[in-house]
Design an enzyme around this catalytic site. Structure first.
Site, mmCIF file in Angstrom:
data_model
loop_
_atom_site.group_PDB
_atom_site.id
_atom_site.type_symbol
_atom_site.label_atom_id
_atom_site.label_comp_id
_atom_site.label_asym_id
_atom_site.label_seq_id
_atom_site.Cartn_x
_atom_site.Cartn_y
_atom_site.Cartn_z
ATOM 1 C CB SER A 1 -0.921 -0.013 1.213
ATOM 2 O OG SER A 1 -1.796 -1.126 1.164
ATOM 3 N N GLY A 2 0.278 2.393 -0.204
ATOM 4 C CA GLY A 2 1.045 3.634 -0.305
ATOM 5 C C GLY A 2 1.253 4.074 -1.731
ATOM 6 C CG HIS B 1 8.513 0.337 -2.728
ATOM 7 N ND1 HIS B 1 8.632 -0.010 -4.055
ATOM 8 C CD2 HIS B 1 7.549 -0.471 -2.216
ATOM 9 C CE1 HIS B 1 7.782 -0.985 -4.317
ATOM 10 N NE2 HIS B 1 7.117 -1.287 -3.227
ATOM 11 C CG ASP C 1 14.054 -2.371 7.011
ATOM 12 O OD1 ASP C 1 14.791 -3.365 7.100
ATOM 13 O OD2 ASP C 1 12.866 -2.426 6.669
ATOM 14 C CB SER D 1 14.095 -12.508 6.359
ATOM 15 O OG SER D 1 15.189 -11.648 6.162
ATOM 16 C CG ASP E 1 23.797 -10.865 3.264
ATOM 17 O OD1 ASP E 1 23.263 -9.808 2.895
ATOM 18 O OD2 ASP E 1 23.167 -11.922 3.465
#
Length: 581
Positions: free
Chosen positions: A61-62, A224, A406, A451, A560
């Site tokens: 959404s957005g 995004h 993030d 993930s 990573d």
């Protein structure tokens, strides 16, 4: 780190309810549509089988009105919404597919943007639906010029909406799945999009995602909230349009006398005056290049919340398809992004979910090898150790993830660990195939993020490999490992060497395969050594897939996070197995 900028004001009830409140608003404005609230799915109301192909899309959404705003005769038959800028979970996608197939026996064609989360979650829904006998196929749209050199291709932008319109028209005309897919491939190869932003956006309840100086703009902004690939000084409308179209035309080799369709996508915060000016400049530019503009559309199609910016998409019309392309674009539609129309007529009826749909797509249980009691205890203890170790390493994994994402890898794996510990309280370990399937469902529902999608896909594929085996031996578990890796590569788009969790798994698989016949303790030691080395090696790799591939290499410090996460839980599990021998 807490931002010093104030939280952006938005007219919402709460960040937690804004997506659901938005969908309630859509069906309030257009009562002919049906909301399935628990699954965040919006569909056309139907009572009988249309006999044709249904078109489904969705995503985070957005980006409104994408995608629920395009549901209606002549475009989408349904849309599934995720959280703000987050892919919808597999279960909700599967629900949408099952519902549409119930009323459209020609099958369900799903159009999705080229984003890792969507590829994974929609991909697993496709596999589940197919295993239940549902005719479904998907097409990944990625026409963005700014990210087209990425290993997995460009991101999906507003060009998706042109595909909604054209595929919806083909479905209404009775084209079958193969014919529509063939045409989608042609359309996609002739389409390209690029945009700019002048300001960033902000997620509900949060401050702006990034800053742009008053005299600057970002070229190649995403939908995004991503910043662009290049920061430039502010220019006039004519100069910005020329900058964008030069790159779009080069991308699709558009030449003089070619015919095109143009779409101007408002990214959320651009005024109508600016949009009109941009439209005029596009026409002038194309006229100067002697490129024939057949159609031009302007509006909010796929926004990035309130980002001040716009994108231009060009669709080249091949001579052999020109007539059909224009017929599809001009075909009538009832979609609700325009004020008024037949969808605005008052309709009675509750907005409810059909809870029977998912009952027929559950995996068949109790298949594959059976574990004796001692092995059952060993499997349980190994999972307990792995889950506990993931919880302990939350901070480390978040830190490794903070440079390219993030910073939530540790959080998602901790959530997985906690859910596994709860599962262990009552789980049966007689059939390892069932255990892996249960873990895949836990990853899907409890982890969240990309993930969760990756682990869910890998574990479900590994489960299927075990379910089709008859013996509980090393070759069977190697087969499961390979099956899980193949699923992750197929739907995630990454390969060993791309700086992802696959690098740890691949290192383990190679050693497992090479040392299959050695004694068990030696095998376990060598597998663990390979896992640790595989994770360590990612520190020296260039990210070529996933979120890390979108950021500069200077932000990638250390290993990573996903690769280290695999090494952590694997070491704990292997140590437990060693203790049982």
């Amino acid at each position: 780190m807490t931002s010093s900028q104030p939280i952006t004001k938005k007219v919402i009830n709460s960040p937690e309810t804004c997506v659901d409140d938005n969908l309630r608003g859509v069906v309030t404005l257009f009562p002919k549509l049906q909301l399935h609230p628990k699954h965040r799915v919006v569909t056309v109301r139907r009572k009988n089988d249309s006999g044709r192909v249904a078109i489904l899309s969705g995503g985070g959404s957005g980006h409104e009105p994408f995608a629920a705003g395009f549901v209606g005769a002549g475009m989408l038959d349904g849309a599934v919404a995720g959280g703000v800028f987050a892919s919808p979970p597999t279960g909700n996608v599967l629900y949408a597919i099952a519902h549409l197939y119930k009323y459209n026996s020609g099958g369900v064609l799903v159009l999705l943007g080229n984003y890792t989360g969507d590829r994974l979650n929609f991909g697993k829904a496709f596999e589940k639906a197919k295993s239940a006998g549902i005719k479904v196929d998907g097409y990944i749209v990625g026409e963005d010029v700014a990210s087209c050199q990425n290993k997995t291709g460009g991101r999906g932008m507003c060009g998706e909406v042109l595909l909604f319109k054209m595929c919806g028209a083909m479905a209404e005309k009775g084209y079958d799945m193969d014919a529509i897919l063939n045409m989608v491939e042609i359309i996609h190869k002739n389409m390209a999009t690029l945009g700019v932003c002048l300001t960033s956006c902000s997620l509900p309840g949060q401050p702006p995602l990034f800053n742009i100086l008053p005299d600057e703009m970002e070229l190649g902004a995403g939908v995004h909230g991503e910043a662009g690939i290049e920061k430039l000084k502010m220019k006039t409308a004519k100069e910005i349009v020329a900058l964008i179209l030069d790159k779009v035309i080069a991308r699709r080799n558009i030449e003089a006398e070619d015919r095109v369709v143009a779409m101007i996508n408002n990214m959320g915060g651009t005024s109508l005056m600016e949009m009109n000016i941009i439209a005029a400049e596009i026409k002038d530019y194309l006229n100067e290049k002697q490129i024939k503009l057949e159609r031009i559309y302007s509006g909010h199609y796929k926004t990035s919340l309130e980002m001040h910016g716009f994108q231009i998409c060009l669709l080249r019309l091949p001579e052999e398809n020109k007539k059909l392309f224009l017929e599809l674009l001009d075909a009538p539609t009832e979609v609700g992004v325009w004020s008024g129309g037949v969808l605005s007529k008052r309709r009675e009826g509750e907005h409810v979910d059909d809870d029977t749909l998912l009952q027929s797509v559950k995996r068949k249980a109790d298949s594959g090898p059976v574990l004796p009691p001692n092995d059952q205890k060993m499997l349980r203890d190994s999972l307990q150790a792995a889950a506990t170790e993931l919880i302990k390493n939350e901070e480390l994994l978040n830190k490794l993830d903070s440079g390219c994402g993030d910073g939530d890898c540790g959080i998602t794996l901790k959530n997985f660990g906690k859910a596994i510990l709860k599962y262990l309280e009552s789980a049966s370990f007689e059939y390892p195939a069932n255990v892996l399937w249960d873990l895949s469902e836990i990853a899907e529902t409890d982890m969240g993020g990309t993930s969760g999608g990756i682990y869910s896909l890998g574990l479900s594929a590994a489960s299927q490999a075990l379910a089709t085996s008859t013996t509980n031996d090393r070759k069977t578990w190697l087969k499961a490992l390979k099956g899980g890796m193949k699923a992750i590569m197929t739907y995630g788009g990454a390969e060993p060497g791309d700086r992802t969790m696959l690098d740890t798994l691949h290192a383990v698989m190679e050693v497992f395969q090479e040392t299959l016949e050695v004694d068990i303790i030696t095998l376990l030691v060598r597998i663990n050594e390979a896992a640790q080395k595989g994770a360590e090696n990612t520190a020296k790799m260039e990210a070529r897939a996933g979120r890390a591939s979108y950021v500069s290499s200077e932000h990638l410090q250390g290993e990573d996070a996903g690769a280290r996460g695999v090494a952590i839980w694997l070491e704990a599990a292997l140590s437990t197995v060693t203790g049982h021998h």
